[in-house]
Enzyme design. Sequence first.
Site, PDB file in Angstrom:
ATOM      1  CE  LYS A  11      -3.824  -2.368   2.380  1.00  0.00           C
ATOM      2  NZ  LYS A  11      -4.736  -2.352   3.556  1.00  0.00           N
ATOM      3  CE1 TYR A  51      -9.132  -3.157   0.480  1.00  0.00           C
ATOM      4  CE2 TYR A  51      -8.253  -1.209  -0.607  1.00  0.00           C
ATOM      5  CZ  TYR A  51      -8.067  -2.326   0.194  1.00  0.00           C
ATOM      6  OH  TYR A  51      -6.820  -2.612   0.706  1.00  0.00           O
ATOM      7  NE  ARG A  87      -5.868 -12.808   4.705  1.00  0.00           N
ATOM      8  CZ  ARG A  87      -6.656 -11.727   4.780  1.00  0.00           C
ATOM      9  NH1 ARG A  87      -6.597 -10.781   3.827  1.00  0.00           N
ATOM     10  NH2 ARG A  87      -7.478 -11.568   5.777  1.00  0.00           N
ATOM     11  CB  THR A  93      -7.180  -6.591   9.578  1.00  0.00           C
ATOM     12  OG1 THR A  93      -7.603  -7.671   8.771  1.00  0.00           O
ATOM     13  CG2 THR A  93      -7.556  -5.270   8.932  1.00  0.00           C
ATOM     14  CG  HIS A 117      -4.902  -6.398  -0.462  1.00  0.00           C
ATOM     15  ND1 HIS A 117      -6.116  -6.514   0.165  1.00  0.00           N
ATOM     16  CD2 HIS A 117      -4.950  -7.241  -1.531  1.00  0.00           C
ATOM     17  CE1 HIS A 117      -6.872  -7.375  -0.509  1.00  0.00           C
ATOM     18  NE2 HIS A 117      -6.182  -7.826  -1.541  1.00  0.00           N
ATOM     19  CD  GLU A 128      -8.359  -9.103  -3.881  1.00  0.00           C
ATOM     20  OE1 GLU A 128      -9.196  -8.821  -3.008  1.00  0.00           O
ATOM     21  OE2 GLU A 128      -7.246  -9.626  -3.623  1.00  0.00           O
TER      22      GLU A 128
HETATM   23  P1  IDP Z   1      -7.444  -7.304   5.291  1.00  0.00           P
HETATM   24  O1  IDP Z   1      -6.647  -6.239   4.565  1.00  0.00           O
HETATM   25  O2  IDP Z   1      -6.669  -7.883   6.434  1.00  0.00           O
HETATM   26  O3  IDP Z   1      -8.002  -8.344   4.378  1.00  0.00           O
HETATM   27  P2  IDP Z   1     -10.162  -6.239   5.460  1.00  0.00           P
HETATM   28  O4  IDP Z   1     -11.111  -6.536   6.556  1.00  0.00           O
HETATM   29  O5  IDP Z   1     -10.401  -6.882   4.133  1.00  0.00           O
HETATM   30  O6  IDP Z   1      -8.677  -6.555   5.975  1.00  0.00           O
HETATM   31  O7  IDP Z   1     -10.144  -4.659   5.302  1.00  0.00           O
HETATM   32  C1  IDP Z   1      -9.520  -4.076   4.183  1.00  0.00           C
HETATM   33  C2  IDP Z   1      -8.702  -2.885   4.633  1.00  0.00           C
HETATM   34  O8  IDP Z   1      -9.567  -1.885   5.157  1.00  0.00           O
HETATM   35  C3  IDP Z   1      -7.729  -3.170   5.786  1.00  0.00           C
HETATM   36  O9  IDP Z   1      -6.515  -3.709   5.362  1.00  0.00           O
HETATM   37  C4  IDP Z   1      -7.550  -1.794   6.372  1.00  0.00           C
HETATM   38  O10 IDP Z   1      -6.659  -1.016   5.577  1.00  0.00           O
HETATM   39  C5  IDP Z   1      -8.947  -1.214   6.238  1.00  0.00           C
HETATM   40  N1  IDP Z   1      -9.719  -1.452   7.450  1.00  0.00           N
HETATM   41  C6  IDP Z   1     -10.314  -2.598   7.857  1.00  0.00           C
HETATM   42  N2  IDP Z   1     -10.951  -2.455   9.019  1.00  0.00           N
HETATM   43  C7  IDP Z   1     -10.759  -1.168   9.372  1.00  0.00           C
HETATM   44  C8  IDP Z   1     -11.198  -0.393  10.492  1.00  0.00           C
HETATM   45  O11 IDP Z   1     -11.871  -0.866  11.400  1.00  0.00           O
HETATM   46  N3  IDP Z   1     -10.804   0.910  10.496  1.00  0.00           N
HETATM   47  C9  IDP Z   1     -10.051   1.469   9.512  1.00  0.00           C
HETATM   48  N4  IDP Z   1      -9.628   0.767   8.433  1.00  0.00           N
HETATM   49  C10 IDP Z   1      -9.972  -0.525   8.362  1.00  0.00           C
HETATM   50 MG    MG Z   2      -9.464  -8.239   2.913  1.00  0.00          MG
END
Ligand code: IDP
Ligand code: MG
Length: 139
Positions: A11, A51, A87, A93, A117, A128
């Site tokens: 990112k 997203y 992962r 996350t 990501h 993706e």
């Molecule tokens: P991941 O990247 O671990 O798969 P996801 O739940 O798919 O997590 O969320 C995508 C992205 O959105 C996260 O990597 C993070 O950048 C952002 N994100 C997720 N949850 C939150 C939150 O509660 N607050 C702010 N940003 C969040």
């Molecule tokens: Mg995700």
Amino acid sequence: MGEQTTYIMIKPDGVERGLTDEIISRFQGIGLRMVGRRDLTPSLEIAETHYGIHKERPFYPDLIEFITSGPVVAMAWRGEDAIASSRKLIGATNWEEAEPGTIRADFARSIDHNVIHGSDGEDTAAFELGLWFPDGLED
Ligand code: IDP
Ligand code: MG
């Protein structure tokens, strides 16, 4: 498990902080090989498609603004069990919950700016990879 290909993206915060080479070497270290790389600043359109699943979440506008704020490194990594092992290498996350030694535990300093990501399953990986690599991947 078999060979898989997964979508990995450093990112804007990771690129800006100079973490690209370190992150690439960690993926090589778990035995995966890179079969695609594009360095680009994501358009609004590609960010919103990538997203789209989070569209109703409160953090979505900030997430889109962040991911379009500067260059990312979009990558395809291939190997045995590539999706789950990536992962695991990336970590949770929320960096505060990420296992020690994972990329997010080592480098992320907030839940929204979490450096990297990785696709979370076979369906999302296919979606993706098709989105970011419309011209296909190396063999
Ligand atoms: P991941 O990247 O671990 O798969 P996801 O739940 O798919 O997590 O969320 C995508 C992205 O959105 C996260 O990597 C993070 O950048 C952002 N994100 C997720 N949850 C939150 C939150 O509660 N607050 C702010 N940003 C969040
Ligand atoms: Mg995700």
